[in-house]
Every structure is written in C-alpha cells, then in structure tokens.
Design a protein around this motif. Structure first.
Motif, mmCIF file in Angstrom:
data_model
loop_
_atom_site.group_PDB
_atom_site.id
_atom_site.type_symbol
_atom_site.label_atom_id
_atom_site.label_comp_id
_atom_site.label_asym_id
_atom_site.label_seq_id
_atom_site.Cartn_x
_atom_site.Cartn_y
_atom_site.Cartn_z
ATOM 1 N N MET A 1 42.351 28.643 28.983
ATOM 2 C CA MET A 1 42.004 29.653 29.953
ATOM 3 C C MET A 1 41.044 29.028 30.980
ATOM 4 O O MET A 1 40.057 28.405 30.619
ATOM 5 C CB MET A 1 41.332 30.843 29.248
ATOM 6 C CG MET A 1 40.914 31.940 30.185
ATOM 7 S SD MET A 1 40.165 33.377 29.371
ATOM 8 C CE MET A 1 41.508 33.970 28.397
ATOM 9 N N THR A 2 41.337 29.216 32.270
ATOM 10 C CA THR A 2 40.466 28.683 33.308
ATOM 11 C C THR A 2 39.214 29.549 33.447
ATOM 12 O O THR A 2 39.155 30.670 32.939
ATOM 13 C CB THR A 2 41.192 28.644 34.668
ATOM 14 O OG1 THR A 2 41.393 29.981 35.114
ATOM 15 C CG2 THR A 2 42.511 27.894 34.579
ATOM 16 N N GLU A 3 38.221 29.028 34.141
ATOM 17 C CA GLU A 3 36.977 29.772 34.362
ATOM 18 C C GLU A 3 37.247 31.063 35.153
ATOM 19 O O GLU A 3 36.679 32.110 34.847
ATOM 20 C CB GLU A 3 35.967 28.904 35.101
ATOM 21 C CG GLU A 3 34.610 29.556 35.225
ATOM 22 C CD GLU A 3 33.587 28.640 35.877
ATOM 23 O OE1 GLU A 3 32.592 29.179 36.387
ATOM 24 O OE2 GLU A 3 33.774 27.419 35.875
ATOM 25 N N ASP A 4 38.106 30.992 36.161
ATOM 26 C CA ASP A 4 38.452 32.184 36.947
ATOM 27 C C ASP A 4 39.123 33.245 36.075
ATOM 28 O O ASP A 4 38.815 34.434 36.189
ATOM 29 C CB ASP A 4 39.390 31.823 38.107
ATOM 30 C CG ASP A 4 38.682 31.066 39.219
ATOM 31 O OD1 ASP A 4 37.431 30.990 39.196
ATOM 32 O OD2 ASP A 4 39.380 30.550 40.107
ATOM 33 N N GLU A 5 40.032 32.817 35.206
ATOM 34 C CA GLU A 5 40.696 33.771 34.311
ATOM 35 C C GLU A 5 39.709 34.403 33.345
ATOM 36 O O GLU A 5 39.798 35.591 33.033
ATOM 37 C CB GLU A 5 41.821 33.068 33.541
ATOM 38 C CG GLU A 5 42.995 32.675 34.403
ATOM 39 C CD GLU A 5 43.983 31.774 33.668
ATOM 40 O OE1 GLU A 5 45.168 31.793 34.049
ATOM 41 O OE2 GLU A 5 43.579 31.059 32.730
ATOM 42 N N ASP A 6 38.732 33.619 32.887
ATOM 43 C CA ASP A 6 37.712 34.133 31.982
ATOM 44 C C ASP A 6 36.834 35.172 32.681
ATOM 45 O O ASP A 6 36.509 36.209 32.107
ATOM 46 C CB ASP A 6 36.870 32.989 31.434
ATOM 47 C CG ASP A 6 35.951 33.441 30.312
ATOM 48 O OD1 ASP A 6 36.414 34.176 29.414
ATOM 49 O OD2 ASP A 6 34.766 33.052 30.337
ATOM 50 N N LEU A 8 37.685 37.099 35.247
ATOM 51 C CA LEU A 8 38.494 38.312 35.436
ATOM 52 C C LEU A 8 38.709 39.053 34.120
ATOM 53 O O LEU A 8 38.684 40.295 34.089
ATOM 54 C CB LEU A 8 39.831 37.962 36.088
ATOM 55 C CG LEU A 8 39.742 37.502 37.538
ATOM 56 C CD1 LEU A 8 41.115 37.076 38.047
ATOM 57 C CD2 LEU A 8 39.145 38.578 38.427
ATOM 58 N N ARG A 9 38.888 38.336 33.020
ATOM 59 C CA ARG A 9 39.064 38.981 31.714
ATOM 60 C C ARG A 9 37.812 39.768 31.325
ATOM 61 O O ARG A 9 37.895 40.896 30.856
ATOM 62 C CB ARG A 9 39.375 37.929 30.646
ATOM 63 C CG ARG A 9 39.573 38.518 29.240
ATOM 64 C CD ARG A 9 39.668 37.426 28.187
ATOM 65 N NE ARG A 9 38.481 36.609 28.079
ATOM 66 C CZ ARG A 9 37.356 36.973 27.448
ATOM 67 N NH1 ARG A 9 37.260 38.160 26.884
ATOM 68 N NH2 ARG A 9 36.329 36.150 27.385
ATOM 69 N N LYS A 10 36.654 39.181 31.555
ATOM 70 C CA LYS A 10 35.402 39.849 31.204
ATOM 71 C C LYS A 10 35.128 41.076 32.079
ATOM 72 O O LYS A 10 34.576 42.067 31.607
ATOM 73 C CB LYS A 10 34.230 38.871 31.313
ATOM 74 C CG LYS A 10 34.229 37.814 30.232
ATOM 75 C CD LYS A 10 33.099 36.830 30.442
ATOM 76 C CE LYS A 10 33.087 35.774 29.352
ATOM 77 N NZ LYS A 10 32.036 34.766 29.575
ATOM 78 N N GLN A 12 37.475 42.883 33.905
ATOM 79 C CA GLN A 12 38.602 43.801 34.057
ATOM 80 C C GLN A 12 38.336 45.222 33.550
ATOM 81 O O GLN A 12 38.684 46.182 34.230
ATOM 82 C CB GLN A 12 39.863 43.225 33.403
ATOM 83 C CG GLN A 12 41.122 43.973 33.779
ATOM 84 C CD GLN A 12 41.321 44.034 35.286
ATOM 85 O OE1 GLN A 12 41.183 43.052 35.985
ATOM 86 N NE2 GLN A 12 41.631 45.213 35.792
ATOM 87 N N LEU A 25 36.997 35.724 43.886
ATOM 88 C CA LEU A 25 36.682 34.452 43.237
ATOM 89 C C LEU A 25 36.380 33.400 44.293
ATOM 90 O O LEU A 25 37.028 33.346 45.339
ATOM 91 C CB LEU A 25 37.842 34.019 42.354
ATOM 92 C CG LEU A 25 38.174 34.987 41.209
ATOM 93 C CD1 LEU A 25 39.446 34.564 40.501
ATOM 94 C CD2 LEU A 25 37.022 35.096 40.242
#
Length: 135
Positions: A1-6, A8-10, A12, A25
C-alpha cells in the motif's frame, strides 16, 4: 500500500460523513479543502468557515499520525478576506504528546489557480481514550 493510499484509507470514514470537505494529495502529504457552498452576504468565506477548515485539517493530521483526537482549544487569527472557491488548510503537528497534540494550521483561499493566506491557527487536540476506530 502506498503512502497516499494509506492516507485515504485512514480518512475515508470521515470524508464519507462530510461531503463538503475533501482532501488533496500532495508530494508532502495532503491538504484539506472546504468548498464555498454557503458564503456570507458578501460571497466570502467567514471567519467561522476558516476555523472549521483549520479544525478539520488538524483532526485529519492527527488521524493520519495514528491518533483519534478531539479539539481541546483553538486560536485562529484571520489575516485577509476569504474571497474564493475553496479554503485550503495545511496542518502540521508541532508536538505529539500523550495528553495534548499541538498543531499549526495555515488556511489559504483558492480562487482559480491562485492561493492567498487568509488565516493561521493553533489548535490543541486531546487524544481520545478509545482508539479502536483506527483499526
């Protein structure tokens, strides 16, 4: 998982409950955006809007750092008129203590491609005892 995806996951779950707030981002993390959907009589963002954007950005910064926190105190200084389409808030955690998280937030107004600093805020966040929402 990339930093950007992390990131957004947190964020969301909160973004889903606040459709007027979004994140953008960047190379260094993220910025919090608030659309001008309810301008004051002059068509500008009001000081309360600037405080709202700053507070959201501080809370998001805490969540991305791994802590759910609520606002303990807020000090905002409005510097200029908020004439634009979006408020853009950049939060930085200055000190992450066990009882208090001190943040600094710069709030800009975006009109077209231009941004102007309109407020600065110091927001102290108090970590919540129940951190299970981060799982």
């Amino acid at each position: 998982m990339t930093e950007d995806e992390d990131i957004l996951r947190k964020l969301q779950p909160l973004l889903a409950r606040h459709p007027h707030v979004s994140v953008e981002l960047t190379d260094t993390g993220f910025r919090t955006l608030l659309a001008n959907r309810n301008p004051n009589l002059l068509g500008n963002f009001a000081g309360g809007d600037m405080a709202y954007a700053a507070n959201a950005a501080a809370g998001f910064a805490c969540i991305v750092a791994g802590t759910i926190a609520e606002t303990a105190s807020i000090n905002i200084e409005c510097l200029a008129r908020g004439d634009g389409e979006f408020l853009v808030a950049d939060a930085q955690i200055i000190r992450h203590g066990s009882r208090l998280i001190r943040t600094r937030v710069d709030v800009h107004v975006r009109k077209g491609e231009r941004e102007k600093l309109v407020a600065i805020a110091q927001i102290n966040m108090a970590p919540l005892a129940d951190q299970s929402l981060l799982d």
